[in-house]
Write a protein that holds these residues in place. Structure first.
Motif, PDB file in Angstrom:
ATOM      1  N   GLY A 178       0.812  -1.211   0.000  1.00 22.62           N
ATOM      2  CA  GLY A 178       0.000   0.000   0.000  1.00 22.62           C
ATOM      3  C   GLY A 178       0.843   1.256   0.000  1.00 22.62           C
ATOM      4  N   TYR A 179       1.896   1.271   0.816  1.00 22.76           N
ATOM      5  CA  TYR A 179       2.791   2.428   0.867  1.00 22.76           C
ATOM      6  C   TYR A 179       3.465   2.658  -0.484  1.00 22.76           C
ATOM      7  N   LEU A 180       3.999   1.585  -1.076  1.00 24.52           N
ATOM      8  CA  LEU A 180       4.728   1.727  -2.336  1.00 24.52           C
ATOM      9  C   LEU A 180       3.819   2.203  -3.463  1.00 24.52           C
ATOM     10  N   LEU A 181       2.598   1.684  -3.524  1.00 26.24           N
ATOM     11  CA  LEU A 181       1.673   2.105  -4.573  1.00 26.24           C
ATOM     12  C   LEU A 181       1.245   3.559  -4.375  1.00 26.24           C
ATOM     13  N   ALA A 182       0.881   3.916  -3.151  1.00 23.22           N
ATOM     14  CA  ALA A 182       0.452   5.287  -2.889  1.00 23.22           C
ATOM     15  C   ALA A 182       1.588   6.271  -3.135  1.00 23.22           C
ATOM     16  N   ARG A 183       2.797   5.858  -2.799  1.00 22.48           N
ATOM     17  CA  ARG A 183       3.981   6.688  -3.038  1.00 22.48           C
ATOM     18  C   ARG A 183       4.157   6.997  -4.519  1.00 22.48           C
ATOM     19  N   ALA A 184       3.689   6.079  -5.372  1.00 22.65           N
ATOM     20  CA  ALA A 184       3.813   6.254  -6.822  1.00 22.65           C
ATOM     21  C   ALA A 184       2.562   6.877  -7.441  1.00 22.65           C
ATOM     22  N   GLY A 185       1.629   7.316  -6.606  1.00 19.34           N
ATOM     23  CA  GLY A 185       0.458   8.004  -7.118  1.00 19.34           C
ATOM     24  C   GLY A 185      -0.735   7.122  -7.417  1.00 19.34           C
ATOM     25  N   VAL A 186      -0.700   5.853  -6.992  1.00 17.40           N
ATOM     26  CA  VAL A 186      -1.825   4.954  -7.199  1.00 17.40           C
ATOM     27  C   VAL A 186      -2.791   5.095  -6.023  1.00 17.40           C
ATOM     28  N   ARG A 187      -4.090   5.151  -6.326  1.00 17.72           N
ATOM     29  CA  ARG A 187      -5.087   5.165  -5.257  1.00 17.72           C
ATOM     30  C   ARG A 187      -5.223   3.738  -4.703  1.00 17.72           C
ATOM     31  N   VAL A 188      -5.084   3.599  -3.407  1.00 13.87           N
ATOM     32  CA  VAL A 188      -5.068   2.263  -2.813  1.00 13.87           C
ATOM     33  C   VAL A 188      -5.830   2.271  -1.493  1.00 13.87           C
ATOM     34  N   THR A 189      -6.613   1.222  -1.278  1.00 10.99           N
ATOM     35  CA  THR A 189      -7.351   1.050  -0.031  1.00 10.99           C
ATOM     36  C   THR A 189      -6.950  -0.289   0.583  1.00 10.99           C
ATOM     37  N   VAL A 190      -6.551  -0.259   1.854  1.00  8.01           N
ATOM     38  CA  VAL A 190      -6.170  -1.471   2.584  1.00  8.01           C
ATOM     39  C   VAL A 190      -7.279  -1.801   3.575  1.00  8.01           C
ATOM     40  N   LEU A 191      -7.752  -3.053   3.533  1.00  8.16           N
ATOM     41  CA  LEU A 191      -8.765  -3.523   4.470  1.00  8.16           C
ATOM     42  C   LEU A 191      -8.104  -4.359   5.565  1.00  8.16           C
ATOM     43  N   GLU A 192      -8.336  -3.995   6.801  1.00 10.55           N
ATOM     44  CA  GLU A 192      -7.822  -4.745   7.951  1.00 10.55           C
ATOM     45  C   GLU A 192      -9.005  -5.098   8.851  1.00 10.55           C
ATOM     46  N   LYS A 193      -9.219  -6.397   9.077  1.00 15.69           N
ATOM     47  CA  LYS A 193     -10.415  -6.818   9.798  1.00 15.69           C
ATOM     48  C   LYS A 193     -10.391  -6.456  11.271  1.00 15.69           C
ATOM     49  N   HIS A 194      -9.201  -6.271  11.844  1.00 16.97           N
ATOM     50  CA  HIS A 194      -9.101  -5.903  13.254  1.00 16.97           C
ATOM     51  C   HIS A 194      -9.082  -4.382  13.423  1.00 16.97           C
ATOM     52  N   ALA A 195      -9.378  -3.948  14.647  1.00 14.76           N
ATOM     53  CA  ALA A 195      -9.395  -2.514  14.934  1.00 14.76           C
ATOM     54  C   ALA A 195      -8.000  -1.953  15.147  1.00 14.76           C
ATOM     55  N   ASP A 196      -7.023  -2.828  15.406  1.00 13.43           N
ATOM     56  CA  ASP A 196      -5.645  -2.391  15.620  1.00 13.43           C
ATOM     57  C   ASP A 196      -4.724  -3.526  15.212  1.00 13.43           C
ATOM     58  N   PHE A 197      -3.419  -3.344  15.449  1.00  8.14           N
ATOM     59  CA  PHE A 197      -2.429  -4.350  15.051  1.00  8.14           C
ATOM     60  C   PHE A 197      -1.910  -5.157  16.241  1.00  8.14           C
ATOM     61  N   LEU A 198      -2.556  -5.061  17.393  1.00 12.63           N
ATOM     62  CA  LEU A 198      -2.039  -5.663  18.611  1.00 12.63           C
ATOM     63  C   LEU A 198      -2.353  -7.159  18.667  1.00 12.63           C
ATOM     64  N   ARG A 199      -1.463  -7.958  18.088  1.00 16.76           N
ATOM     65  CA  ARG A 199      -1.548  -9.408  18.191  1.00 16.76           C
ATOM     66  C   ARG A 199      -0.215  -9.930  18.707  1.00 16.76           C
ATOM     67  N   ASP A 200      -0.264 -10.827  19.705  1.00 16.59           N
ATOM     68  CA  ASP A 200       0.968 -11.323  20.321  1.00 16.59           C
ATOM     69  C   ASP A 200       1.548 -12.479  19.517  1.00 16.59           C
TER      70      ASP A 200
END
Length: 403
Positions: A26-48
């Motif tokens: 997502g970062y690399l595409l957006a950095r190059a001007g591509v519109r990108v949407t990332v879907l993450e099913k959790h509310a945060d990244f806190l997984r042990d």
């Protein structure tokens, strides 16, 4: 059936999964001007007990992106080599000191810190959207190709029309399942139980590796605590659990470098996390309008901790090949096939080594021909494995497409 209350979005690329591969792409595409949407099913990244190793190959990518110095300001530990204890002697299995990169070490950093860092950098770019608490449900198809996704954002229906869907949603990928992509599983003889032990004065100096007479006790220095793993025979977790926690702790104490009393910290089963090891890969990573990368395309064993870094290499290769087609609005199946062709060899070669290493020999044969014994006799191999683990078989470099 389409809901009349569905929210409708339009973007160039929808990435399912906000893990290392998804956010890096997502970062690399957006950095190059591509519109990108990332879907993450959790509310945060806190997984042990996620893959918290950032290998030299990934650190080199962060350097090329101008993000390395800021990343390394986050709390982390460093390992310049990987070790194993065999017959009471420590063996350096992999040495990174001769790698032709700026960071000749593995950085141990909680994955949520790494993902929050990538998400913040991506969020500062125009055209990037991260939708958390948003679960992929199914594809939208037209004219024989995927042209969008249906999702649930906090329980509310959402439709996203896209030029390309990327499945970066891990080894239990819903994208892979819904796409009907076939693959091959290579199995694994072991699973791993992860848990924490606090560090104490007098503990051994140890970065990352296997320790103990049977090499089935894993230790990773996480600063204030040890991340520990105990390998068990695949499929026997329920039997282990039925035998009771005290019996398990006795088994661990027999192979751990700590006094048995230290395991009193493990007071209930909730403190243990089962990692079901699997090694598999898709025959074909794509179909018209959809591509899988990372664990969604090839689940890796935790041997060497390379899974996260292979996924990030996939993301870089995908950005290198797909940025121009996405900007031009025409992503063909042959464009998607280029990504798999580029990443097929490093995937197969890494899995081949992991499979070989997981098939343990026993008795005298193990002492003479096991990998630690071979490395002890041929010390130069520690640098060979340092390169394989640290950089992989085909390290990627992000191209500069401009904004």
């Amino acid at each position: 059936m389409q809901s009349h209350s569905s929210q409708l979005l339009t973007t160039d690329c929808c990435i399912v999964g906000g893990g290392p591969a998804g956010l890096m792409l997502g970062y690399l595409l957006a950095r190059a001007g591509v519109r990108v949407t990332v879907l993450e099913k959790h509310a945060d990244f806190l997984r042990d007990f996620r893959g918290d190793t950032i290998h030299p190959s990934t650190l080199e990518i962060m350097h090329h992106l101008g993000l390395l110095d800021e990343l390394l300001q986050l709390p982390h530990q460093r390992a310049e080599k990987l070790q194993a204890e065999v017959g009471g002697q420590e063996v350096t299995m992999a040495d990174f000191s001769r790698l032709p990169v700026r960071c000749r070490f593995i950085a141990f950093m909680p994955q949520w810190d790494f993902l929050n860092f990538l998400a913040a950098k991506s969020g500062a770019l125009p055209g990037f959207t991260l939708l958390q608490s948003t679960a992929f449900d199914d594809f939208i198809c037209a004219d024989g190709r995927v042209c969008g996704v249906r999702a649930l954002k906090e329980g509310q229906p959402l439709e996203i029309r896209v030029r390309l869907v990327i499945g970066a949603d891990g080894r239990h990928s819903r994208v892979r399942e819904k796409a009907g992509l076939s693959g091959r599983s290579f199995g694994s003889p072991r699973d791993v139980l992860w848990f924490r032990l606090s560090k104490q004065l007098g503990d051994p100096e140890w970065g990352m590796g296997h320790k103990g007479p049977k090499q089935n006790f894993i230790m990773i220095d996480r600063g204030e605590f040890w991340q520990c793993g105990y390998s068990i025979v695949k499929g026997e977790y329920e039997a282990v659990k039925a035998a009771g926690l005290d019996a398990l702790k006795q088994q661990i104490a027999a192979v751990a470098p700590f006094p048995a009393a230290r395991l009193a910290e493990v007071g209930d089963w909730d403190q243990l996390k089962l990692l079901v090891i699997r090694i598999d890969r898709l025959d074909q990573w794509m179909k018209p309008g959809v591509l899988c990368i990372g664990d969604a395309a090839h689940a890796m064993s935790p041997i060497g901790g390379v899974g996260v870094n292979l996924a990030i290499q996939d993301a870089v290769a995908a950005a290198n090949y797909l940025t121009t087609p996405l900007r031009e609005g025409n992503v063909s199946l042959s464009d998607l096939a280029k990504v798999q062709k580029r990443r097929q060899f490093p995937t197969c070669a890494t899995q081949f080594l992991q499979i070989k290493m997981s098939r343990k020999k026993s008795g005298t044969a193990a002492k003479k021909s096991g990998l630690p014994g071979v490395i002890r006799r041929l010390p130069f191999l520690r640098f060979v494995f340092g390169r394989i683990i640290g950089l992989g078989f085909r390290p990627e470099k992000p191209r500069d497409f401009g904004g």
